[in-house]
Design a protein around this motif. Structure first.
Motif, PDB file in Angstrom:
ATOM      1  N   GLY A  47       0.825  -1.208   0.000  1.00 48.54           N
ATOM      2  CA  GLY A  47       0.000   0.000   0.000  1.00 48.54           C
ATOM      3  C   GLY A  47       0.858   1.255   0.000  1.00 48.54           C
ATOM      4  N   GLY A  48       1.840   1.257   0.856  1.00 42.77           N
ATOM      5  CA  GLY A  48       2.719   2.412   0.915  1.00 42.77           C
ATOM      6  C   GLY A  48       3.459   2.611  -0.400  1.00 42.77           C
ATOM      7  N   ARG A  49       3.806   1.495  -1.004  1.00 40.85           N
ATOM      8  CA  ARG A  49       4.507   1.577  -2.285  1.00 40.85           C
ATOM      9  C   ARG A  49       3.576   2.158  -3.344  1.00 40.85           C
ATOM     10  N   THR A  50       2.361   1.618  -3.384  1.00 43.80           N
ATOM     11  CA  THR A  50       1.381   2.109  -4.348  1.00 43.80           C
ATOM     12  C   THR A  50       1.207   3.618  -4.249  1.00 43.80           C
ATOM     13  N   ALA A  51       1.018   4.071  -3.035  1.00 46.19           N
ATOM     14  CA  ALA A  51       0.789   5.499  -2.824  1.00 46.19           C
ATOM     15  C   ALA A  51       1.983   6.302  -3.340  1.00 46.19           C
ATOM     16  N   THR A  52       3.149   5.855  -2.976  1.00 47.31           N
ATOM     17  CA  THR A  52       4.341   6.609  -3.338  1.00 47.31           C
ATOM     18  C   THR A  52       4.607   6.548  -4.840  1.00 47.31           C
ATOM     19  N   GLU A  53       4.384   5.380  -5.416  1.00 49.20           N
ATOM     20  CA  GLU A  53       4.577   5.235  -6.861  1.00 49.20           C
ATOM     21  C   GLU A  53       3.680   6.183  -7.639  1.00 49.20           C
ATOM     22  N   GLU A  54       2.459   6.351  -7.125  1.00 50.60           N
ATOM     23  CA  GLU A  54       1.554   7.282  -7.804  1.00 50.60           C
ATOM     24  C   GLU A  54       2.194   8.662  -7.893  1.00 50.60           C
ATOM     25  N   LEU A  55       2.982   8.981  -6.894  1.00 49.90           N
ATOM     26  CA  LEU A  55       3.627  10.293  -6.876  1.00 49.90           C
ATOM     27  C   LEU A  55       4.882  10.313  -7.744  1.00 49.90           C
ATOM     28  N   THR A  56       5.694   9.278  -7.602  1.00 47.03           N
ATOM     29  CA  THR A  56       6.897   9.253  -8.443  1.00 47.03           C
ATOM     30  C   THR A  56       6.501   9.188  -9.921  1.00 47.03           C
ATOM     31  N   ALA A  57       5.457   8.434 -10.199  1.00 46.24           N
ATOM     32  CA  ALA A  57       5.010   8.318 -11.590  1.00 46.24           C
ATOM     33  C   ALA A  57       4.579   9.658 -12.154  1.00 46.24           C
ATOM     34  N   ASN A  58       4.202  10.544 -11.262  1.00 46.52           N
ATOM     35  CA  ASN A  58       3.831  11.879 -11.728  1.00 46.52           C
ATOM     36  C   ASN A  58       5.022  12.832 -11.703  1.00 46.52           C
ATOM     37  N   GLY A  59       6.180  12.263 -11.570  1.00 50.11           N
ATOM     38  CA  GLY A  59       7.379  13.073 -11.704  1.00 50.11           C
ATOM     39  C   GLY A  59       7.880  13.719 -10.423  1.00 50.11           C
ATOM     40  N   HIS A  60       7.240  13.429  -9.327  1.00 54.01           N
ATOM     41  CA  HIS A  60       7.681  14.066  -8.083  1.00 54.01           C
ATOM     42  C   HIS A  60       8.978  13.415  -7.612  1.00 54.01           C
ATOM     43  N   ARG A  61       9.867  14.258  -7.137  1.00 52.07           N
ATOM     44  CA  ARG A  61      11.149  13.741  -6.695  1.00 52.07           C
ATOM     45  C   ARG A  61      11.417  14.070  -5.223  1.00 52.07           C
ATOM     46  N   ARG A  62      10.764  15.058  -4.752  1.00 52.12           N
ATOM     47  CA  ARG A  62      10.829  15.334  -3.307  1.00 52.12           C
ATOM     48  C   ARG A  62       9.444  15.058  -2.714  1.00 52.12           C
ATOM     49  N   ILE A  63       9.359  13.912  -2.049  1.00 48.21           N
ATOM     50  CA  ILE A  63       8.070  13.441  -1.544  1.00 48.21           C
ATOM     51  C   ILE A  63       8.149  13.279  -0.038  1.00 48.21           C
ATOM     52  N   GLY A  64       7.344  14.026   0.656  1.00 46.80           N
ATOM     53  CA  GLY A  64       7.339  13.917   2.116  1.00 46.80           C
ATOM     54  C   GLY A  64       6.437  12.789   2.588  1.00 46.80           C
ATOM     55  N   PHE A  65       6.757  12.247   3.733  1.00 49.58           N
ATOM     56  CA  PHE A  65       5.902  11.225   4.340  1.00 49.58           C
ATOM     57  C   PHE A  65       5.481  11.711   5.709  1.00 49.58           C
ATOM     58  N   VAL A  66       4.205  11.944   5.842  1.00 47.96           N
ATOM     59  CA  VAL A  66       3.635  12.443   7.098  1.00 47.96           C
ATOM     60  C   VAL A  66       3.012  11.255   7.813  1.00 47.96           C
ATOM     61  N   THR A  67       3.565  10.910   8.956  1.00 48.54           N
ATOM     62  CA  THR A  67       3.094   9.686   9.605  1.00 48.54           C
ATOM     63  C   THR A  67       2.943   9.905  11.096  1.00 48.54           C
ATOM     64  N   ASN A  68       2.608   8.832  11.786  1.00 50.59           N
ATOM     65  CA  ASN A  68       2.473   8.982  13.233  1.00 50.59           C
ATOM     66  C   ASN A  68       3.488   8.113  13.953  1.00 50.59           C
ATOM     67  N   VAL A  69       3.459   8.170  15.249  1.00 56.98           N
ATOM     68  CA  VAL A  69       4.536   7.530  15.998  1.00 56.98           C
ATOM     69  C   VAL A  69       4.163   6.150  16.525  1.00 56.98           C
ATOM     70  N   ASP A  70       2.955   5.702  16.260  1.00 57.94           N
ATOM     71  CA  ASP A  70       2.525   4.411  16.801  1.00 57.94           C
ATOM     72  C   ASP A  70       3.422   3.292  16.300  1.00 57.94           C
TER      73      ASP A  70
END
Lengths: 348, 348
Positions: free
Chosen positions: A176-199
DNA sequence: ACGTTTCCCCAAAACGTTTTGGGTAGCATC
DNA sequence: GATGCTACCCAAAACGTTTTGGGGAAACGT
């Protein structure tokens, strides 16, 4: 009007109760002439016979009930989907689902497990609502059991997809995480932040790993400075996004641990005058329509396959019970999380 | 190890099965000496006896199961609360909840009702998730039944709180609408918009009525121009709010039909540069934490008492079944909707 | 013509309770 | 000395199935 039972059907068809029972359940090696079979079936139908489940259960020692015990059914919006999936699978195989709830309280759990055993359910689905890792209660140890959206603490069953331990199904967080990120890289993004929690749950580590894998696959360097964890889900998304977006070399896209945090990211972006998706692409996780469809622009998000997991768990359990094929069945399943595209992602 | 039953207990205690049964269920006018009773109880405990429910059911013709059939359990985030309420009530009275689901599909409903009857549940809770008005299916006509978050189409039972028709419980929409609006009038607001939808359900008309009542109570004139209905829940909130707020004499407060529409109103306000609650107060409805806690500032909202309604329905049903007091019991209940105050309302 | 097998079917036991319809013993009342 | 009542208890029937352990007749092999 006397309740009509197998005895009445037998009389009507002019055969014995035994025969009626045999044809109605078509027992494997009972021989009954085709013609008699017809007669019985007809009689049963004419009289509108419906079997008495309790009598049957008493004899066969099977109730046809599956216990579904979950932790916090009331506090999660997915509960319905998980439950419905299990219910449908059960229904289709002639089982019913009876509900129990621990409310995350050991005392209640104790009570419910007690109830569960003396209702004599045939098997149990132990469900958690947020992909927790659990140690299965002693009371369930030697029973037909499957874990739903939960994985067992003792890794004994983890070594393979086959045999051995108790079956369990969870979302494939890393995919799932890969899918989400790939959607962004596929759109040419190269600086992609990951906003997550500490659990410390499989979801956080899994999604992070997926994020890293996707970056690697796109030939991008993983930059720890781009992942921000916050302890609050309601405020965290805002805080973390705000922090990331105020940097000089701000990311052009954000992958948010879940839709709630994405909601905060939207606010941060708005406050900084960044348009979505023009200036910033965002993808969320969970696909909670309350949020994804409520935000503007509508949020692209990775969906958790709650219904499917529930369905699988139900099916898996009846497989165990009906024991059709003894062949070592798959015992563990990580289920893919489909991406649902909306309007929050654009080419850089 | 032979399964231990009432027979073993009888042997252990040196009495007949009859006596064991009598003391274990303490049947009203069975006479058994205190000393024998003790002996039986002790024996039962020593052997760890637990009754066989199927045998008992077979004899007594009661399964101890309540069917809970709902329309769209998977698509509503409240489902869990409704269900949990019912489950808890059932549990406390020794009943179990077995689940059915119509999925808003008549064909499925047919099938589920069939299943429900041949599982021989003692009674059924017919639940809808959004306070619908329903006509109870024929198959349920002559059964112990209570409606949950739903009201019967034939108003036959409406004339009083007592006796007669099938019991039902719904949220008190008009009181809820009043509560929401009063919160605004109490803060000095005099121009209060109502952003609602066009559905023809009790919730819309009820909340509107509450709105009007509260205005009247505050000595304010009802201005039809201040209520805007939109057909879409995802866009409607935005559109309606935007429309209202762009007027010259814009309202200083908005009562939104639900949290989702309030979410849209937030966006409209943001786009127009209006601060909440400084320039605009907002109150929502439903108290969906996904939204109320996700918005900034957090949204004041009227909560739907889902758990309580479920609980009441469960209790009411076992009352009917156990028939403790034949006294005409309350048959209809509109349950109050508490206001949960957060940060979206301020004095004008 | 006689066993043996095969095909179809049945009567009765069993599942574990609750409920029915008494039975016995002790005591008081006529 | 019978009768009636009360307090306690029990054996057996019943609930509606499934399962056990055959049984009778036709077909088949020799």
């Amino acid at each position: 009007m006397a309740r009509i039972g197998i005895r009445q059907v037998a009389a009507e068809a002019g055969v014995s109760m035994t025969t009626v029972s045999h044809v109605l359940n078509d027992v494997p090696n009972a021989q009954v002439r085709a013609e008699t079979r017809e007669r019985v079936l007809l009689a049963a139908q004419r009289l509108g016979y419906t079997p008495n489940r309790m009598a049957r259960s008493l004899r066969t020692r099977r109730t046809g009930a599956l216990g579904l015990i979950s932790d916090s059914i009331a506090t999660t919006p997915y509960a319905g989907q998980l439950i419905l999936g299990a219910q449908r699978a059960a229904q289709e195989h002639g089982y019913m689902i009876v509900l129990f709830n621990t409310e995350d309280d050991p005392v209640v759990e104790e009570r419910e497990l007690q109830a569960l055993t003396d209702y004599q359910v045939d098997g149990v689905i132990y469900a958690t609502m947020y992909h927790r890792v659990v140690s299965v209660p002693q009371a369930l140890a030697n029973r037909p059991l499957v874990l739903l959206d939960a994985e067992p603490a003792d890794a004994q069953a983890v070594d393979g997809d086959k045999g051995g331990g108790v079956p369990w199904v969870v979302p494939d967080e890393v995919a799932g995480g890969r899918t989400a990120t790939e959607e962004l890289t596929a759109n040419g993004h190269r600086r992609i932040g990951f906003v997550t929690n500490v659990d410390d749950v499989p979801a956080t580590s899994g999604r992070l790993q997926g994020y890293q894998e996707a970056l690697a696959a796109a030939g991008l360097q993983f930059d720890p400075a781009l992942v921000i964890s916050d302890e609050s889900e309601s405020w965290g998304g805002y805080r973390a996004a705000r922090f990331l977006l105020e940097r000089g070399d701000r990311p052009t896209a954000l992958f948010c641990y879940n839709d709630r945090m994405a909601m905060g990211a939207y606010r941060a972006a708005a406050e900084l005058g960044l348009r979505i998706p023009g200036d910033l692409s965002v993808v969320g996780f969970d696909d909670q329509e309350l949020i994804t469809l409520g935000l503007y622009p509508e949020l692209t998000s990775v969906a958790l396959p709650h219904f499917d997991m529930g369905y699988w768990a139900g099916e898996r359990l009846v497989e165990v019970l009906d024991d059709t094929d003894q062949s070592a069945p798959v015992s563990r399943l990580t289920m893919p999380c489909p991406l649902v595209r909306r309007s929050s992602v654009a080419p850089v």
